[in-house]
Scaffold this motif. Structure first.
Motif, PDB file in Angstrom:
ATOM      1  N   ARG A   1       1.086  -1.228  -0.067  1.00  0.00           N
ATOM      2  CA  ARG A   1       0.142  -0.190  -0.119  1.00  0.00           C
ATOM      3  C   ARG A   1       1.131   1.436  -0.275  1.00  0.00           C
ATOM      4  NH1 ARG A   1      -3.037  -4.066   4.008  1.00  0.00           N
ATOM      5  NH2 ARG A   1      -2.052  -2.151   5.513  1.00  0.00           N
ATOM      6  N   VAL A   2       2.163   1.342   0.953  1.00  0.00           N
ATOM      7  CA  VAL A   2       3.141   2.369   1.554  1.00  0.00           C
ATOM      8  C   VAL A   2       3.853   2.999   0.163  1.00  0.00           C
ATOM      9  CG1 VAL A   2       4.767   3.467   1.728  1.00  0.00           C
ATOM     10  CG2 VAL A   2       2.581   2.422   3.766  1.00  0.00           C
ATOM     11  N   GLY A   3       3.993   1.173  -1.095  1.00  0.00           N
ATOM     12  CA  GLY A   3       4.800   1.366  -2.249  1.00  0.00           C
ATOM     13  C   GLY A   3       4.597   1.958  -3.054  1.00  0.00           C
ATOM     14  N   LYS A   4       3.637   1.197  -3.102  1.00  0.00           N
ATOM     15  CA  LYS A   4       2.512   1.922  -4.745  1.00  0.00           C
ATOM     16  C   LYS A   4       3.032   4.161  -4.275  1.00  0.00           C
ATOM     17  CE  LYS A   4      -1.854   1.682  -6.534  1.00  0.00           C
ATOM     18  NZ  LYS A   4      -2.655   3.480  -6.801  1.00  0.00           N
ATOM     19  N   LEU A   5       2.107   4.076  -3.247  1.00  0.00           N
ATOM     20  CA  LEU A   5       2.162   5.731  -3.704  1.00  0.00           C
ATOM     21  C   LEU A   5       3.618   6.099  -3.678  1.00  0.00           C
ATOM     22  CD1 LEU A   5      -0.623   5.804  -0.213  1.00  0.00           C
ATOM     23  CD2 LEU A   5      -0.628   6.055  -3.037  1.00  0.00           C
ATOM     24  N   LEU A   6       4.626   5.528  -2.788  1.00  0.00           N
ATOM     25  CA  LEU A   6       6.088   6.508  -3.134  1.00  0.00           C
ATOM     26  C   LEU A   6       6.294   6.130  -4.310  1.00  0.00           C
ATOM     27  CD1 LEU A   6       7.892   4.407  -0.132  1.00  0.00           C
ATOM     28  CD2 LEU A   6       6.887   6.707  -0.274  1.00  0.00           C
ATOM     29  N   ARG A   7       5.858   5.459  -4.971  1.00  0.00           N
ATOM     30  CA  ARG A   7       6.128   5.015  -6.684  1.00  0.00           C
ATOM     31  C   ARG A   7       5.697   5.804  -7.789  1.00  0.00           C
ATOM     32  NH1 ARG A   7       6.834  -1.138  -5.950  1.00  0.00           N
ATOM     33  NH2 ARG A   7       9.059  -1.303  -5.473  1.00  0.00           N
TER      34      ARG A   7
ATOM     35  N   GLU B   1       4.697   8.901  16.732  1.00  0.00           N
ATOM     36  CA  GLU B   1       3.185   9.041  16.312  1.00  0.00           C
ATOM     37  C   GLU B   1       3.274   9.561  14.671  1.00  0.00           C
ATOM     38  OE1 GLU B   1       2.791  13.168  18.035  1.00  0.00           O
ATOM     39  OE2 GLU B   1       2.801  12.147  19.630  1.00  0.00           O
ATOM     40  N   LEU B   2       4.010   7.635  14.056  1.00  0.00           N
ATOM     41  CA  LEU B   2       3.695   7.590  12.981  1.00  0.00           C
ATOM     42  C   LEU B   2       2.239   7.637  12.510  1.00  0.00           C
ATOM     43  CD1 LEU B   2       6.523   5.639  12.029  1.00  0.00           C
ATOM     44  CD2 LEU B   2       6.380   7.936  10.948  1.00  0.00           C
ATOM     45  N   PRO B   3       1.923   8.045  11.608  1.00  0.00           N
ATOM     46  CA  PRO B   3       0.768   7.614  11.110  1.00  0.00           C
ATOM     47  C   PRO B   3       0.350   6.041  10.970  1.00  0.00           C
ATOM     48  CG  PRO B   3       1.545   8.949   9.960  1.00  0.00           C
ATOM     49  CD  PRO B   3       2.461   8.840  10.622  1.00  0.00           C
ATOM     50  N   GLY B   4      -1.016   5.969  11.018  1.00  0.00           N
ATOM     51  CA  GLY B   4      -1.040   4.046  10.357  1.00  0.00           C
ATOM     52  C   GLY B   4      -1.647   4.154   9.314  1.00  0.00           C
ATOM     53  N   GLU B   5      -2.494   5.305   8.318  1.00  0.00           N
ATOM     54  CA  GLU B   5      -2.840   5.706   6.970  1.00  0.00           C
ATOM     55  C   GLU B   5      -1.715   5.561   6.249  1.00  0.00           C
ATOM     56  OE1 GLU B   5      -4.620   6.619   3.891  1.00  0.00           O
ATOM     57  OE2 GLU B   5      -4.045   8.052   4.441  1.00  0.00           O
ATOM     58  N   PRO B   6      -1.836   4.501   5.245  1.00  0.00           N
ATOM     59  CA  PRO B   6      -0.580   4.586   4.205  1.00  0.00           C
ATOM     60  C   PRO B   6      -0.386   5.866   2.821  1.00  0.00           C
ATOM     61  CG  PRO B   6      -2.481   2.683   3.549  1.00  0.00           C
ATOM     62  CD  PRO B   6      -3.016   3.958   4.578  1.00  0.00           C
ATOM     63  N   ALA B   7      -1.223   6.653   2.796  1.00  0.00           N
ATOM     64  CA  ALA B   7      -1.616   7.974   2.216  1.00  0.00           C
ATOM     65  C   ALA B   7      -0.689   8.269   3.628  1.00  0.00           C
ATOM     66  CB  ALA B   7      -2.410   9.030   1.880  1.00  0.00           C
ATOM     67  N   ALA B   8      -1.027   8.903   4.355  1.00  0.00           N
ATOM     68  CA  ALA B   8       0.326   9.238   5.215  1.00  0.00           C
ATOM     69  C   ALA B   8       1.129   9.481   5.850  1.00  0.00           C
ATOM     70  CB  ALA B   8      -1.029   9.836   6.458  1.00  0.00           C
ATOM     71  N   LEU B   9       1.580   8.408   5.688  1.00  0.00           N
ATOM     72  CA  LEU B   9       3.133   7.368   5.989  1.00  0.00           C
ATOM     73  C   LEU B   9       3.600   7.180   5.003  1.00  0.00           C
ATOM     74  CD1 LEU B   9       4.943   5.904   7.504  1.00  0.00           C
ATOM     75  CD2 LEU B   9       3.529   3.870   6.817  1.00  0.00           C
ATOM     76  N   ALA B  10       3.409   7.958   3.755  1.00  0.00           N
ATOM     77  CA  ALA B  10       3.899   8.050   2.503  1.00  0.00           C
ATOM     78  C   ALA B  10       4.261   9.307   2.207  1.00  0.00           C
ATOM     79  CB  ALA B  10       3.167   7.828   1.113  1.00  0.00           C
ATOM     80  N   ARG B  11       3.649  10.396   3.016  1.00  0.00           N
ATOM     81  CA  ARG B  11       3.731  11.621   2.762  1.00  0.00           C
ATOM     82  C   ARG B  11       4.702  12.077   4.004  1.00  0.00           C
ATOM     83  NH1 ARG B  11      -1.563  12.063   2.684  1.00  0.00           N
ATOM     84  NH2 ARG B  11      -1.719  12.118   4.615  1.00  0.00           N
ATOM     85  N   VAL B  12       4.920  11.084   4.791  1.00  0.00           N
ATOM     86  CA  VAL B  12       6.526  11.330   6.056  1.00  0.00           C
ATOM     87  C   VAL B  12       6.758  11.212   5.513  1.00  0.00           C
ATOM     88  CG1 VAL B  12       7.274  10.555   7.974  1.00  0.00           C
ATOM     89  CG2 VAL B  12       4.539  11.547   7.863  1.00  0.00           C
ATOM     90  N   LEU B  13       7.836  10.219   4.497  1.00  0.00           N
ATOM     91  CA  LEU B  13       8.429   9.162   4.023  1.00  0.00           C
ATOM     92  C   LEU B  13       8.626  10.091   3.094  1.00  0.00           C
ATOM     93  CD1 LEU B  13       7.692   5.706   4.100  1.00  0.00           C
ATOM     94  CD2 LEU B  13       9.245   6.187   5.820  1.00  0.00           C
TER      95      LEU B  13
END
Length: 293
Positions: free
Chosen positions: A23-29, A99-111
């Protein structure tokens, strides 16, 4: 744009980790970042993979729980490599502290967008064992025994495994006599546990050290004294809110270097991994790891 290497341990929560990374990787790419995924055979192999990726200038992502987060984060401590987490374990306590977000889009924004910030790590020494570095906490006593039971659980997951492990450990625990040396000052203690905490949380969200901070350069040392089992269970319930600190059986010290000894063989663990007995020395390494959070 950042280049990421995600490390997944296929023997520990592989399905959960792969799903979280997907889920997160798709958003990063989609944002233009490069992401490679590598699978480790063991924690030691995961650490080697992380060091190699860091030497290539890549951002290293640990995919899983506190064991792989602490193991890889410890291996990268002092290296300058940027480190991030994709939480996918039972406890995710260090991710919770950040306090990392659990929601994939929010986590991708952090990364993708956050600048790396320094966090402290913990150097761990024990006689006859190699030096290790971990992230969250070192704990010696009934909680280490409970975590050992939880790690061996086959039918329970998440907080349920920790709760069941705790019940089993407390039922058989005899209070131990401890000697704790904090920055050269000796303290005597008889009880259930001693925890040297860099993070407020352990054991799947239990707030053992509410005042602990990942970037303050010290460890909070929480001592829980001997008490009737019924009172201890009430106290354990209060770990959800930090209310246990009001109990006279709980004492908190702070320091940079802590040595824990006991009058009998007492197990200790760190970041969810338990395979040793006291004595142990834990020393904070201020700002030793660059993390995205």
């Amino acid at each position: 744009m950042r280049q990421f290497t995600a490390i997944v341990n296929p023997t520990a929560g592989a399905a959960t980790g792969a799903a979280a990374l997907l889920r997160v990787g798709k958003l990063l790419r989609e944002a233009g970042a490069e992401l490679e995924t590598v699978y480790s055979r063991s924690l030691a192999h995961a650490q080697d993979l992380a060091r190699q990726a860091g030497q290539r200038g890549r951002v290293v992502l640990a995919v899983g729980g506190d064991g792989i987060a602490g193991g890889i984060g410890g291996a990268l401590s002092g290296s300058g490599t940027v480190f991030g987490l994709v939480p996918a374990g039972r406890g995710n306590d260090f991710a919770r502290a950040l306090e990392l977000p659990g929601e994939p889009a929010a986590l991708a924004r952090v990364l993708l967008r956050h600048e790396p910030r320094p966090v402290d790590t913990i150097e761990v020494h024990s006689p006859g064992r190699p030096r290790t570095v971990v992230l969250g906490s070192v704990y010696a006593g009934v909680d280490a025994l409970a975590n050992r039971h939880a790690n061996r659980a086959r039918l329970l997951r998440g907080a349920a495994s920790y709760y069941a492990g705790g019940l089993r450990a407390v039922a058989t625990w005899r209070p131990a006599g401890y000697r704790i040396t904090v920055d050269g000052a000796e303290h005597r203690h008889r009880g259930y546990t001693v925890v040297a905490a860099n993070s407020p949380y352990y054991g799947s969200g239990r707030m053992i050290a509410p005042g602990a901070r990942v970037d303050d350069g010290v460890l909070d040392v929480v001592l829980i004294a001997a008490a009737p089992r019924r009172l201890f269970f009430a106290l354990m319930n209060e770990l959800k809110s930090g209310g246990h600190l009001a109990r006279p059986q709980v004492r908190v010290l702070r320091g940079r270097e802590i040595r824990i000894e006991a009058d009998r063989p007492v197990p200790y663990g760190a970041d969810g991994e338990v395979d040793a007995v006291l004595p142990v020395t834990a020393r904070v390494l201020p700002g030793a790891l660059r993390m995205l959070y």
